[in-house]
Design a protein around this motif. Structure first.
Motif, PDB file in Angstrom:
ATOM      1  N   LEU A  86       1.176  -1.416  -0.268  1.00 46.96           N
ATOM      2  CA  LEU A  86       0.134   0.302  -0.272  1.00 46.96           C
ATOM      3  C   LEU A  86       0.979   1.144   0.006  1.00 46.96           C
ATOM      4  CD1 LEU A  86      -1.738   0.702   3.464  1.00 46.96           C
ATOM      5  CD2 LEU A  86       0.316  -1.283   3.662  1.00 46.96           C
ATOM      6  N   ASN A  87       0.642   2.233  -0.227  1.00 49.44           N
ATOM      7  CA  ASN A  87       1.354   3.846  -0.378  1.00 49.44           C
ATOM      8  C   ASN A  87       0.478   4.048   1.082  1.00 49.44           C
ATOM      9  OD1 ASN A  87       0.156   3.429  -3.335  1.00 49.44           O
ATOM     10  ND2 ASN A  87       2.282   4.069  -3.297  1.00 49.44           N
ATOM     11  N   PHE A  88       1.182   4.486   2.184  1.00 52.67           N
ATOM     12  CA  PHE A  88       1.361   4.339   3.601  1.00 52.67           C
ATOM     13  C   PHE A  88       1.550   5.941   4.013  1.00 52.67           C
ATOM     14  CE2 PHE A  88       2.946   4.878   8.151  1.00 52.67           C
ATOM     15  CZ  PHE A  88       1.906   5.122   7.732  1.00 52.67           C
ATOM     16  N   ARG A  89       0.548   6.355   4.116  1.00 50.76           N
ATOM     17  CA  ARG A  89       0.690   8.277   3.791  1.00 50.76           C
ATOM     18  C   ARG A  89       0.474   8.595   5.434  1.00 50.76           C
ATOM     19  NH1 ARG A  89      -0.106  10.484  -1.119  1.00 50.76           N
ATOM     20  NH2 ARG A  89      -0.909   8.851  -2.705  1.00 50.76           N
ATOM     21  N   CYS A  90       1.565   9.488   6.013  1.00 48.09           N
ATOM     22  CA  CYS A  90       1.256   9.971   7.084  1.00 48.09           C
ATOM     23  C   CYS A  90      -0.625  10.619   6.774  1.00 48.09           C
ATOM     24  CB  CYS A  90       2.831  11.329   7.779  1.00 48.09           C
ATOM     25  SG  CYS A  90       2.167  11.773   8.820  1.00 48.09           S
ATOM     26  N   VAL A  91      -1.301  11.449   8.183  1.00 45.51           N
ATOM     27  CA  VAL A  91      -2.403  12.420   7.719  1.00 45.51           C
ATOM     28  C   VAL A  91      -2.456  12.455   8.829  1.00 45.51           C
ATOM     29  CG1 VAL A  91      -3.282  10.999   5.850  1.00 45.51           C
ATOM     30  CG2 VAL A  91      -3.985  10.057   8.240  1.00 45.51           C
ATOM     31  N   CYS A  92      -0.848  12.947   9.733  1.00 50.12           N
ATOM     32  CA  CYS A  92      -1.743  13.488  11.227  1.00 50.12           C
ATOM     33  C   CYS A  92      -1.403  15.082  10.568  1.00 50.12           C
ATOM     34  CB  CYS A  92      -0.397  13.595  11.244  1.00 50.12           C
ATOM     35  SG  CYS A  92       1.355  15.000  11.317  1.00 50.12           S
ATOM     36  N   ARG A  93      -2.680  15.516  11.816  1.00 50.71           N
ATOM     37  CA  ARG A  93      -2.756  16.745  11.762  1.00 50.71           C
ATOM     38  C   ARG A  93      -2.596  17.989  12.563  1.00 50.71           C
ATOM     39  NH1 ARG A  93      -8.767  14.258  13.756  1.00 50.71           N
ATOM     40  NH2 ARG A  93      -9.482  12.707  11.378  1.00 50.71           N
ATOM     41  N   GLU A  94      -1.331  17.900  12.451  1.00 52.11           N
ATOM     42  CA  GLU A  94      -0.411  18.948  12.704  1.00 52.11           C
ATOM     43  C   GLU A  94       0.013  19.952  12.019  1.00 52.11           C
ATOM     44  OE1 GLU A  94       0.183  18.680  16.012  1.00 52.11           O
ATOM     45  OE2 GLU A  94      -0.984  17.070  16.248  1.00 52.11           O
ATOM     46  N   GLY A  95      -0.385  19.829  10.606  1.00 52.01           N
ATOM     47  CA  GLY A  95       0.042  21.376  10.030  1.00 52.01           C
ATOM     48  C   GLY A  95       1.630  21.048   9.477  1.00 52.01           C
ATOM     49  N   HIS A  96       2.205  20.336   8.942  1.00 51.39           N
ATOM     50  CA  HIS A  96       3.899  20.356   9.186  1.00 51.39           C
ATOM     51  C   HIS A  96       3.899  21.735   8.450  1.00 51.39           C
ATOM     52  CE1 HIS A  96       5.177  17.216  10.905  1.00 51.39           C
ATOM     53  NE2 HIS A  96       3.664  16.345  10.694  1.00 51.39           N
ATOM     54  N   GLU A  97       5.621  22.833   8.581  1.00 53.14           N
ATOM     55  CA  GLU A  97       6.179  23.958   7.308  1.00 53.14           C
ATOM     56  C   GLU A  97       6.130  23.246   7.019  1.00 53.14           C
ATOM     57  OE1 GLU A  97       4.479  26.891   7.649  1.00 53.14           O
ATOM     58  OE2 GLU A  97       3.820  26.554   9.902  1.00 53.14           O
ATOM     59  N   PRO A  98       6.485  23.828   5.574  1.00 51.58           N
ATOM     60  CA  PRO A  98       5.810  25.333   5.098  1.00 51.58           C
ATOM     61  C   PRO A  98       4.711  24.971   3.904  1.00 51.58           C
ATOM     62  CG  PRO A  98       7.077  24.598   3.479  1.00 51.58           C
ATOM     63  CD  PRO A  98       7.731  23.562   4.655  1.00 51.58           C
ATOM     64  N   GLY A  99       4.329  26.076   3.273  1.00 55.22           N
ATOM     65  CA  GLY A  99       3.518  25.522   2.679  1.00 55.22           C
ATOM     66  C   GLY A  99       1.831  25.409   3.143  1.00 55.22           C
ATOM     67  N   PRO A 100       0.594  25.686   2.102  1.00 52.80           N
ATOM     68  CA  PRO A 100      -0.627  25.768   3.189  1.00 52.80           C
ATOM     69  C   PRO A 100      -1.151  24.653   3.953  1.00 52.80           C
ATOM     70  CG  PRO A 100      -0.788  25.407   0.755  1.00 52.80           C
ATOM     71  CD  PRO A 100       0.713  25.271   1.504  1.00 52.80           C
ATOM     72  N   PRO A 101      -1.505  24.648   4.863  1.00 52.89           N
ATOM     73  CA  PRO A 101      -2.339  23.725   5.373  1.00 52.89           C
ATOM     74  C   PRO A 101      -2.750  22.342   4.577  1.00 52.89           C
ATOM     75  CG  PRO A 101      -4.093  25.915   5.540  1.00 52.89           C
ATOM     76  CD  PRO A 101      -3.113  26.049   4.529  1.00 52.89           C
ATOM     77  N   HIS A 102      -2.117  21.892   5.696  1.00 56.93           N
ATOM     78  CA  HIS A 102      -2.600  19.981   4.891  1.00 56.93           C
ATOM     79  C   HIS A 102      -1.715  18.551   6.178  1.00 56.93           C
ATOM     80  CE1 HIS A 102       2.059  21.716   4.179  1.00 56.93           C
ATOM     81  NE2 HIS A 102       1.948  20.573   4.826  1.00 56.93           N
ATOM     82  N   ASN A 103      -2.923  17.874   5.685  1.00 59.94           N
ATOM     83  CA  ASN A 103      -2.928  16.908   6.655  1.00 59.94           C
ATOM     84  C   ASN A 103      -1.120  15.868   6.559  1.00 59.94           C
ATOM     85  OD1 ASN A 103      -5.293  17.322   7.933  1.00 59.94           O
ATOM     86  ND2 ASN A 103      -6.291  15.705   6.820  1.00 59.94           N
ATOM     87  N   GLY A 104      -0.613  16.156   7.371  1.00 62.31           N
ATOM     88  CA  GLY A 104       0.255  15.199   7.328  1.00 62.31           C
ATOM     89  C   GLY A 104       2.201  15.808   7.218  1.00 62.31           C
ATOM     90  N   CYS A 105       2.609  14.898   7.034  1.00 63.69           N
ATOM     91  CA  CYS A 105       3.924  15.496   6.819  1.00 63.69           C
ATOM     92  C   CYS A 105       4.773  15.540   5.452  1.00 63.69           C
ATOM     93  CB  CYS A 105       4.929  15.240   7.749  1.00 63.69           C
ATOM     94  SG  CYS A 105       5.779  13.186   7.703  1.00 63.69           S
ATOM     95  N   GLY A 106       4.030  14.423   4.611  1.00 63.63           N
ATOM     96  CA  GLY A 106       4.207  14.587   3.094  1.00 63.63           C
ATOM     97  C   GLY A 106       4.471  13.167   3.336  1.00 63.63           C
ATOM     98  N   TRP A 107       5.042  12.826   3.792  1.00 66.52           N
ATOM     99  CA  TRP A 107       5.469  11.241   3.551  1.00 66.52           C
ATOM    100  C   TRP A 107       4.112  10.351   3.782  1.00 66.52           C
ATOM    101  CZ3 TRP A 107      11.091   9.020   2.728  1.00 66.52           C
ATOM    102  CH2 TRP A 107      11.102   9.342   2.198  1.00 66.52           C
ATOM    103  N   GLY A 108       4.257   9.308   3.475  1.00 66.24           N
ATOM    104  CA  GLY A 108       5.206   8.651   2.115  1.00 66.24           C
ATOM    105  C   GLY A 108       4.950   8.961   1.187  1.00 66.24           C
TER     106      GLY A 108
END
Lengths: 124, 197
Positions: A86-108
């Motif tokens: 599977l494509n396991f993606r981080c979907v945490c709700r901590e709003g990692h910088e930079p960029g617009p609001p998004h879920n997750g830290c971007g990995w994987g």
């Protein structure tokens, strides 16, 4: 902050390219998280093939979760029962910088990894 | 490190993977419906072949082939009927009753239904394969063994014995020839005829 040891809560938001190196890194991080117990395969009470991969993201350490299904029926073929890819993606709700609001830290991101069915939860 | 939006391929195949997971039951039922159509078509072909002259030959097969092929035909019909019924059941000819309206319960129910459908489809395929094998084997027997050779029939004769005409099937009686039950001794003349006048 990109090169800090994982997991680290202040990692920047970034989506990896899919390469052998990123795949190996994400797989090792996930395996280590499952082995240490910081991530776990939570079984569904409804069906033995359904799980939720939940716990602390192997990269940022924030809470994340994703459904995992084994033995998906497609065109009459059953894949191997005990390994899900599977494509396991981080979907945490901590709003990692930079960029617009998004879920997750971007990995994987697009990186595909595998998880094994827990020993005590085999399909019917 | 990249932070671009996902590529169109990634978006498409991610959606496809999600769709495959969510439509397992529909996928299996569609496959079962295709097999059901195939089984029905096979029955049609078999019927056409039978009406075209395949089955009438069955009654003319020599023993023990006649009994064997008739038995195989019966089993093939039952197997094909089973294949059609199981593929019909797999394609969705069944209803369930449930009070579970949670998404988790519905998801699990769909997965169980898909698994049941796959099992039924496997059974249907097995029955179909058995039926096809029997039909092919039976056809091969009919083609290669062919009709039993007709038993030679004794001729019917008209004979004049001691000035009296007698007619009957040529036979043996007490070591001598006979026309029916009349011994052919002192025969003045004898003629083979199709039937007695």
């Amino acid at each position: 902050m990109t090169d800090v040891p994982w997991p680290h809560p202040d990692v920047l938001y970034e989506v990896p390219f899919e390469t052998d190196a990123t795949t190996e890194r994400w797989q090792k991080a996930l395996d280590a998280a499952i082995t240490s117990g910081s991530m776990r395969m939570e079984p569904s009470p409804h069906h033995p093939d359904l799980f939720t991969l939940a716990g602390a993201c192997p990269r940022c350490g924030h809470a994340t979760r994703q459904p995992v299904e084994f033995s998906i029926l497609a065109d009459g073929l059953r894949p191997p029962d005990d390994v899900a890819r599977l494509n396991f993606r981080c979907v945490c709700r901590e709003g990692h910088e930079p960029g617009p609001p998004h879920n997750g830290c971007g990995w994987g991101g697009p990186v595909a990894v595998t998880v094994r069915r827990p020993e005590d939860r085999h399909g019917e | 490190m990249a932070s671009d939006p996902p590529s169109s391929d990634e978006e498409y195949w991610t959606e496809k993977a999600l769709t495959d997971r969510r439509t397992q039951l529909a996928t299996v039922r569609a496959a079962a419906a295709s097999w059901k159509t195939l089984f029905s078509a096979a029955v049609g072909v078999f019927s056409t072949a039978a009406f075209a002259g395949g089955l009438p030959t069955l009654a003319k097969l020599p023993e023990p082939w006649q009994v064997i092929v008739k038995g195989a035909t019966l089993i093939a019909v039952l197997a094909m009927l089973s294949a059609t019924v199981f593929s019909g059941m797999a394609s969705g000819a069944g209803l369930r009753v449930s009070s579970d309206q949670s998404w988790q319960g519905t998801q699990a129910a769909h997965k169980r239904a898909a698994e049941r459908a796959v099992q039924r489809l496997r059974t249907a395929k097995l029955c179909g394969a058995v039926a096809a094998a029997l039909v092919l084997a039976g056809s091969a027997v009919i083609f290669w063994v062919g009709e039993a050779a007709p038993k030679p029939q004794p001729p019917t004769v008209v004979a004049v014995v001691d000035g009296t005409a007698v007619c009957g099937t040529l036979a043996t009686s007490g070591g001598a020839l006979a026309a029916g039950t009349v011994p052919l001794t002192k025969v003045d003349s004898l003629m083979i005829v199709a039937v007695c006048p």
